[in-house]
Write an enzyme that holds these catalytic residues in place. Structure first.
Site, short mmCIF file in Angstrom:
data_model
loop_
_atom_site.label_atom_id
_atom_site.label_comp_id
_atom_site.label_asym_id
_atom_site.label_seq_id
_atom_site.Cartn_x
_atom_site.Cartn_y
_atom_site.Cartn_z
N HIS A 95 -5.68 -10.23 -27.59
CA HIS A 95 -6.83 -9.66 -28.30
C HIS A 95 -6.53 -9.58 -29.79
CE1 HIS A 95 -4.09 -6.27 -27.97
NE2 HIS A 95 -4.74 -5.70 -28.98
N ASP A 97 -7.49 -6.57 -32.84
CA ASP A 97 -7.99 -5.20 -32.87
C ASP A 97 -9.33 -5.10 -33.59
OD1 ASP A 97 -5.55 -4.52 -31.70
OD2 ASP A 97 -4.62 -4.04 -33.62
N HIS A 250 -2.85 -10.82 -30.62
CA HIS A 250 -1.55 -10.32 -30.16
C HIS A 250 -1.64 -9.83 -28.73
CE1 HIS A 250 -3.52 -6.84 -32.10
NE2 HIS A 250 -2.90 -6.10 -31.20
N ARG A 265 0.53 3.54 -34.60
CA ARG A 265 -0.31 2.53 -35.24
C ARG A 265 -1.24 3.14 -36.25
NH1 ARG A 265 -4.62 -1.23 -32.24
NH2 ARG A 265 -6.16 -0.16 -33.52
O1 AKG Z 1 2.29 -2.12 -28.37
C1 AKG Z 1 2.18 -3.17 -28.95
O2 AKG Z 1 3.13 -3.93 -29.14
C2 AKG Z 1 0.85 -3.60 -29.49
C3 AKG Z 1 -0.26 -2.82 -28.87
C4 AKG Z 1 -1.58 -3.17 -29.49
O3 AKG Z 1 -2.31 -3.98 -29.03
C5 AKG Z 1 -1.93 -2.53 -30.75
O4 AKG Z 1 -1.23 -1.63 -31.22
O5 AKG Z 1 -2.96 -2.92 -31.33
FE FE2 Z 2 -3.92 -4.42 -30.39
#
Ligand code: AKG
Ligand code: FE2
Length: 275
Positions: A95, A97, A250, A265
């Site tokens: 996906h 974000d 990702h 994040r």
């Molecule tokens: O945990 C991760 O490595 C990425 C998770 C994810 O898709 C995000 O933080 O947008």
């Molecule tokens: Fe993500």
């Protein structure tokens, strides 16, 4: 600053700099590197939550994620967390974000806080490379198409996470999202053409039924995840990743059951996107 490419098309590892101590020239060099390489992994950082927020504000601004659990003290920080007794992770399918927003987030800054003893890598894929690999004929067809994006089928009470062990920690079940974006966009800064649909949030092509859209979307999803367009980020304590949501997809690997993984994040505000 030392740079090491993680693959041909996407991802560069950066060592020898501290994110908390960049002059304006170094900051702009890092910004350009993120736009050019899609993802930058900075090693050996010591970043407090306050410094994480300050860095994101210096970049340009923060979009609050409406679904992930928030870090209690800092509403700007979303937690990407999997406990030892949970089976499902966040972001475990390919996906990008926030494509369901009218002005999708520029990118994300993910800080490793607690890592499993092994596994938990994140894969990234280059949407510039995916675009370049299209035939001239399919490029011309896709140039004319828009796609409809939403997060509702993922996060609503009947959504993809609803029956999983992430359901109780996710928020925003009642929110409604809908956005229409060109299937091929130009990167707002570099002008590079990019494939801009993704397997998580894209519903269908505008003016096409879902049934009609599925075969072509599936083709684009398999193209976009070709191994030669990917890189793998192996997290270490002190690793911080900054990625460009327009230029990459990702996937967070879910291969560390029985151990906890916690990431912080911050989602970075984007510019309007278009053809
Ligand atoms: O945990 C991760 O490595 C990425 C998770 C994810 O898709 C995000 O933080 O947008
Ligand atoms: Fe993500």
């Amino acid at each position: 600053m030392q740079l090491r490419p993680l693959s041909d098309h996407v991802g560069t590892e950066v060592t020898g700099i501290a994110m908390t101590d960049l002059d304006d020239a170094a900051f702009e060099q890092l910004r350009q590197l993120v736009y050019d390489r899609g993802m930058v992994a900075l090693r050996d950082q010591t970043l407090t939550p306050e410094q994480h927020i300050a860095f994101a504000n210096r970049w340009g601004g923060i979009d609050i994620n409406n679904y992930f659990p928030l870090n209690g003290q800092h509403p700007e920080i979303a937690e990407v967390r999997k406990e030892a007794d949970q089976r499902v992770n966040i972001g475990g399918g390919w996906h990008t974000d926030h494509s369901y927003d009218q002005i999708p987030a520029m990118g994300s800054i993910l800080v490793a806080r607690e890592l499993p003893s092994s596994g938990g890598d994140t894969l990234f894929s280059s949407m510039g490379a995916a675009y370049d690999a299209l035939s001239e004929g399919l490029k011309a067809t896709l140039e004319r198409l828009n796609a409809v994006h939403s997060a509702d089928h993922i996060y609503s009470r009947e959504g993809a996470y609803a029956q999983t062990d992430q359901a109780s920690v996710l928020r925003g079940h009642e929110l409604k999202t809908l956005a229409v974006h060109p299937v091929i966009i130009r990167h707002p800064v570099t002008g590079r053409k990019l494939l801009y649909v993704n397997g998580a949030f894209t519903l269908h092509f505008e003016g096409w039924t879902r049934e009609e859209s599925q075969p072509l979307l599936q083709y684009l999803y398999s193209l976009g995840t070709r191994e030669e367009f990917q890189c793998r980020l192996e997290w270490r304590p002190g690793t911080v990743a900054i990625w460009d949501n327009r230029a990459t997809w990702h996937l967070a690997q879910n291969d560390y059951h029985g151990e906890r993984r916690v990431m912080h994040r911050i989602t970075l505000t984007g510019e309007p996107i278009g053809r």
